[in-house]
Structures are given as structure tokens and as C-alpha cells.
Design an enzyme around this catalytic site. Structure first.
Site, mmCIF file in Angstrom:
data_model
loop_
_atom_site.group_PDB
_atom_site.id
_atom_site.type_symbol
_atom_site.label_atom_id
_atom_site.label_comp_id
_atom_site.label_asym_id
_atom_site.label_seq_id
_atom_site.Cartn_x
_atom_site.Cartn_y
_atom_site.Cartn_z
ATOM 1 N N ASP A 1 -5.680 0.524 17.893
ATOM 2 C CA ASP A 1 -4.633 0.978 17.399
ATOM 3 C C ASP A 1 -5.266 2.390 16.479
ATOM 4 O OD1 ASP A 1 -3.540 -1.904 16.691
ATOM 5 O OD2 ASP A 1 -5.278 -1.940 15.926
ATOM 6 N N ARG B 1 -3.129 7.874 16.707
ATOM 7 C CA ARG B 1 -2.924 9.554 17.319
ATOM 8 C C ARG B 1 -1.981 10.107 18.185
ATOM 9 N NH1 ARG B 1 -8.555 8.052 16.310
ATOM 10 N NH2 ARG B 1 -8.566 7.110 17.981
ATOM 11 N N ASN C 1 1.465 3.845 9.188
ATOM 12 C CA ASN C 1 0.135 3.141 8.666
ATOM 13 C C ASN C 1 0.618 3.228 7.415
ATOM 14 O OD1 ASN C 1 -0.807 0.753 10.350
ATOM 15 N ND2 ASN C 1 -2.785 1.383 10.837
ATOM 16 N N GLU C 2 0.647 3.586 6.695
ATOM 17 C CA GLU C 2 0.379 3.609 4.941
ATOM 18 C C GLU C 2 -0.160 5.572 5.088
ATOM 19 O OE1 GLU C 2 -3.324 4.560 6.688
ATOM 20 O OE2 GLU C 2 -3.042 2.541 5.931
ATOM 21 N N THR D 1 -1.781 -5.088 7.288
ATOM 22 C CA THR D 1 -2.585 -5.964 8.192
ATOM 23 C C THR D 1 -4.080 -4.405 8.049
ATOM 24 O OG1 THR D 1 -1.781 -4.709 10.342
ATOM 25 C CG2 THR D 1 -1.574 -7.158 9.767
HETATM 26 P P1 NAP Z 1 -10.818 2.976 12.412
HETATM 27 O O1 NAP Z 1 -11.312 3.554 11.268
HETATM 28 O O2 NAP Z 1 -11.648 3.730 13.602
HETATM 29 O O3 NAP Z 1 -10.261 1.726 12.177
HETATM 30 C C1 NAP Z 1 -9.698 0.574 11.848
HETATM 31 C C2 NAP Z 1 -10.028 -0.621 12.074
HETATM 32 O O4 NAP Z 1 -8.210 0.108 11.719
HETATM 33 C C3 NAP Z 1 -9.887 -0.416 13.122
HETATM 34 O O5 NAP Z 1 -10.280 -1.756 13.775
HETATM 35 C C4 NAP Z 1 -8.106 -0.745 13.410
HETATM 36 O O6 NAP Z 1 -7.765 -1.146 14.936
HETATM 37 C C5 NAP Z 1 -7.420 -1.064 12.923
HETATM 38 N N1 NAP Z 1 -5.983 -0.611 12.553
HETATM 39 C C6 NAP Z 1 -5.332 0.370 12.428
HETATM 40 N N2 NAP Z 1 -3.958 -0.221 12.195
HETATM 41 C C7 NAP Z 1 -4.171 -0.843 12.469
HETATM 42 C C8 NAP Z 1 -2.893 -2.312 11.751
HETATM 43 N N3 NAP Z 1 -1.522 -1.703 11.322
HETATM 44 N N4 NAP Z 1 -3.211 -3.450 11.553
HETATM 45 C C9 NAP Z 1 -4.212 -4.016 11.503
HETATM 46 N N5 NAP Z 1 -5.103 -3.172 11.664
HETATM 47 C C10 NAP Z 1 -5.272 -1.969 11.836
HETATM 48 O O7 NAP Z 1 -9.636 4.767 11.996
HETATM 49 P P2 NAP Z 1 -8.731 4.308 13.148
HETATM 50 O O8 NAP Z 1 -8.894 3.761 14.256
HETATM 51 O O9 NAP Z 1 -8.393 5.872 13.416
HETATM 52 O O10 NAP Z 1 -7.230 4.005 12.261
HETATM 53 C C11 NAP Z 1 -6.913 4.255 11.068
HETATM 54 C C12 NAP Z 1 -6.841 3.112 10.136
HETATM 55 O O11 NAP Z 1 -7.907 2.873 9.452
HETATM 56 C C13 NAP Z 1 -5.764 3.945 8.543
HETATM 57 O O12 NAP Z 1 -4.600 4.020 9.080
HETATM 58 C C14 NAP Z 1 -6.460 2.713 7.726
HETATM 59 O O13 NAP Z 1 -5.286 1.812 7.845
HETATM 60 C C15 NAP Z 1 -7.561 2.213 8.540
HETATM 61 N N6 NAP Z 1 -8.067 2.250 7.231
HETATM 62 C C16 NAP Z 1 -8.940 1.150 6.800
HETATM 63 C C17 NAP Z 1 -10.150 1.362 5.957
HETATM 64 C C18 NAP Z 1 -10.807 -0.735 5.497
HETATM 65 O O14 NAP Z 1 -9.819 -1.365 5.905
HETATM 66 N N7 NAP Z 1 -11.706 -0.957 4.078
HETATM 67 C C19 NAP Z 1 -10.741 2.173 5.499
HETATM 68 C C20 NAP Z 1 -9.745 3.337 5.395
HETATM 69 C C21 NAP Z 1 -9.210 3.437 7.049
HETATM 70 P P3 NAP Z 1 -8.901 -0.747 16.221
HETATM 71 O O15 NAP Z 1 -10.029 -1.788 16.271
HETATM 72 O O16 NAP Z 1 -7.968 -1.466 17.663
HETATM 73 O O17 NAP Z 1 -8.182 0.769 16.476
#
Ligand code: NAP
Length: 272
Positions: free
Chosen positions: A55, A60, A128-129, A168
Site C-alpha cells: 500500500d 507513493r 488516506n488522510e 482502515t
Molecule cells: P508504513 O508506516 O510503512 O505503513 C503502515 C501500514 O499501513 C502498512 O502495513 C500499509 O500497508 C498500511 N496501509 C496503508 N494504507 C492503508 C489502507 N488504506 N488501509 C489499510 N492499511 C493501509 O507507511 P506507508 O506504507 O508509507 O503508508 C503510509 C500510511 O501509513 C499513512 O497513510 C497512514 O495511514 C499509515 N500510518 C499508520 C500508522 C498506525 O497505524 N499507527 C501510523 C502512521 C502511518 P502495506 O504493508 O501493504 O504497505
């Protein structure tokens, strides 16, 4: 006329191997394939983008290509793969299904933040956000309005404004609810809200319809800057007068194979 497909990939060796294999299969099927490693390689006349990675790679690619109005599909070599539709072992069946037209388009709306500062305006987009928080690990105080209506003076770590597609992701980890992307709304999720005699903030997410702009006016006590994070990309702004969050005109057209069902995806990725 030849049918063109753009391919992007993360740098992971497995993704690179899958890319080479997919290029071969698509070329054999009569497509012209553009290997997109820079913006110049991206073919605007193409009919599809295939993104290989997780994702994160999908987010990106969309950002790098300025949210192109072209269908996109993901091959999952990442960890979760919520946006990614195809498993690496499904390349042949994907090419066959694509040739037959056995797919649907899932339209996903993109959020947009217009940031008005003393120095001028900037616009950020996020599939996403959009997160608004301190750039110094302090609490922030944000006056939240829905349209012209003052709703709350939020105090805490920050506010996350999630699209249905992002519900999600970070939103869910913060206790926000999962939203079926067929529902048109923006979700405002508090990050560590303070709800005491000193500060009063909502402790749950609140949901607004798409026609209402979410307006935020920060109060600055110590620092005069805030961090805005769009899909994981950080931007620092100083002397912000006003932030308006709404949906942008751009929509992501995610290609899904026939039979795709949002809640099946949620079940397999979160519960099984
Ligand atoms: P990352 O920190 O490596 O990714 C965080 C996880 O979020 C990965 O497992 C990614 O999937 C998953 N993800 C991304 N978009 C999603 C969606 N729409 N629904 C369900 N899961 C999703 O960062 P990144 O891969 O560059 O992604 C950036 C995203 O990370 C941000 O948009 C934010 O939503 C998320 N994030 C989450 C947290 C948290 O959960 N505490 C904190 C900071 C950011 P893949 O494994 O397939 O890449």
C-alpha cells in the site's frame, strides 16, 4: 493502435523480479509497457498503471504522479496490501482477466487540505488522510468548525481527517471506524484528546457529509508551527491562519478484479 500500460515498482528485489515477469507477460499479450522510473517515463496516453509493492508503494506512486486520472492496479509484494489487488502468483490470470475486461473500477475520493499562512497558500492531497499535529511533540489546540459552525476547541496530540479509503489505515489504529468507500464522508478522528476540567474535546471520531468543509484555526502558545502529514508525507507550516479540509476534484480509479467485495477484503486483512 497499440495499448500502453505504465508499470511502477518499489526497489524491493522481489518487486523487481515480478515487474520483469509482468513486462514479459504483457508484451507477449500485445501491450506496450512503459517502465516508469521517473516522471518523464510516465505515458499519459496509457490506459492503465500497474504498481508493484505494498500500500505504501501505491500511495507513493499516486503522490509522485500527482494523482493521475488513469486506472491503477496493485500487485502486492508488501505486508498488508489493502489497495493491492493481485497476488504475485496471479499474474497470468490478471493478464487474462484484463484482456477480457473482467474487472471493475473502485472510485476513491482524495482529501485536500488548503493551508492559509501569513506567507501564502498551499494545497496538500491525501488518499488516506491528512493529519494535523505539533512538530515538537507538544499538545496542540485547534479550533474546529464544520462550515461556519464552531464545534470544539480540540486539545491533544492532533486531529486526523480520514477519507473512507483511509479509514482502515492510521484512522483505524486510532480507534476510528472502518467506512465502506461507497459511503461519501470525511471522518475527524482525535489523537489522544484531552477531556478534563481544563480541556474539553470529543473522545471519539465524528463524521461529516462531503459538502461540509472542515475548518481548523490553530491557537499558538509556544511554537507557531504545525506539522501536516498527508499519507505519511510531512510538511511543516508556520503562522497558519486557517486550514480547510474537503474532498479534492481528483479521484483514484482503483482497478479491482471481478468479484471484489470491500468487506471480504476487510475480513481477510483484519480478522483471518
Ligand atoms: P508504513 O508506516 O510503512 O505503513 C503502515 C501500514 O499501513 C502498512 O502495513 C500499509 O500497508 C498500511 N496501509 C496503508 N494504507 C492503508 C489502507 N488504506 N488501509 C489499510 N492499511 C493501509 O507507511 P506507508 O506504507 O508509507 O503508508 C503510509 C500510511 O501509513 C499513512 O497513510 C497512514 O495511514 C499509515 N500510518 C499508520 C500508522 C498506525 O497505524 N499507527 C501510523 C502512521 C502511518 P502495506 O504493508 O501493504 O504497505
Amino acid at each position: 493502435m497499440s495499448r500502453i500500460i505504465n508499470i511502477t515498482s518499489n526497489r524491493n528485489p522481489v518487486s523487481q523480479e515480478i515487474k520483469n515477469s509482468l513486462v514479459e507477460k504483457l508484451t507477449d499479450a500485445g501491450f506496450t509497457v512503459r517502465n516508469v522510473t521517473s516522471k518523464n517515463d510516465f505515458d499519459r496516453e496509457a490506459e492503465l498503471i500497474v504498481c508493484i509493492g505494498g500500500d505504501g508503494a501505491m500511495l507513493r506512486t499516486l503522490r509522485y504522479l500527482d494523482f493521475p486520472q488513469m486506472p491503477i492496479i496493485g500487485v502486492n509484494t508488501g505486508h498488508l496490501g489493502f489497495f493491492q489487488e493481485i497476488a504475485p502468483e496471479q499474474l497470468d490470470s490478471f493478464v487474462e482477466a484484463y484482456e477480457k475486461g473482467s474487472f471493475i473500477i473502485q472510485e476513491l475520493k482524495v482529501a485536500q487540505a488548503e493551508v492559509d499562512t501569513v506567507k501564502g497558500k498551499a494545497i496538500l492531497s491525501g488518499l488516506n488522510e491528512i493529519v494535523i499535529k505539533s512538530d515538537m511533540s507538544r499538545s496542540v489546540h485547534l479550533n474546529l468548525f464544520f462550515g461556519d459552525n464552531f464545534v470544539e476547541r480540540f486539545s491533544g496530540d492532533g486531529l486526523l481527517i480520514s477519507t473512507p479509503a483511509g479509514s482502515t489505515a492510521y484512522n483505524y489504529a486510532l480507534g476510528g471506524c472502518i467506512v465502506d468507500p461507497r459511503i461519501d464522508l470525511l471522518q475527524v478522528t482525535p489523537m489522544a484528546p484531552m477531556n478534563t476540567k481544563a480541556f474539553r474535546s470529543f473522545t471519539s471520531s465524528v463524521i461529516v457529509p462531503p459538502e461540509i468543509c472542515i475548518n481548523i484555526e490553530p491557537e499558538f502558545t509556544f511554537e507557531n508551527s504545525l506539522l501536516l502529514v498527508a499519507d505519511g508525507y510531512e510538511y511543516t507550516f508556520s503562522d497558519i491562519n486557517h486550514i480547510t479540509i474537503s474532498f479534492s476534484k481528483e479521484k483514484v480509479q482503483l482497478l479491482r478484479l471481478e468479484g471484489y467485495e470491500f468487506w471480504n477484503k476487510v475480513k481477510t486483512k483484519f480478522l483471518e
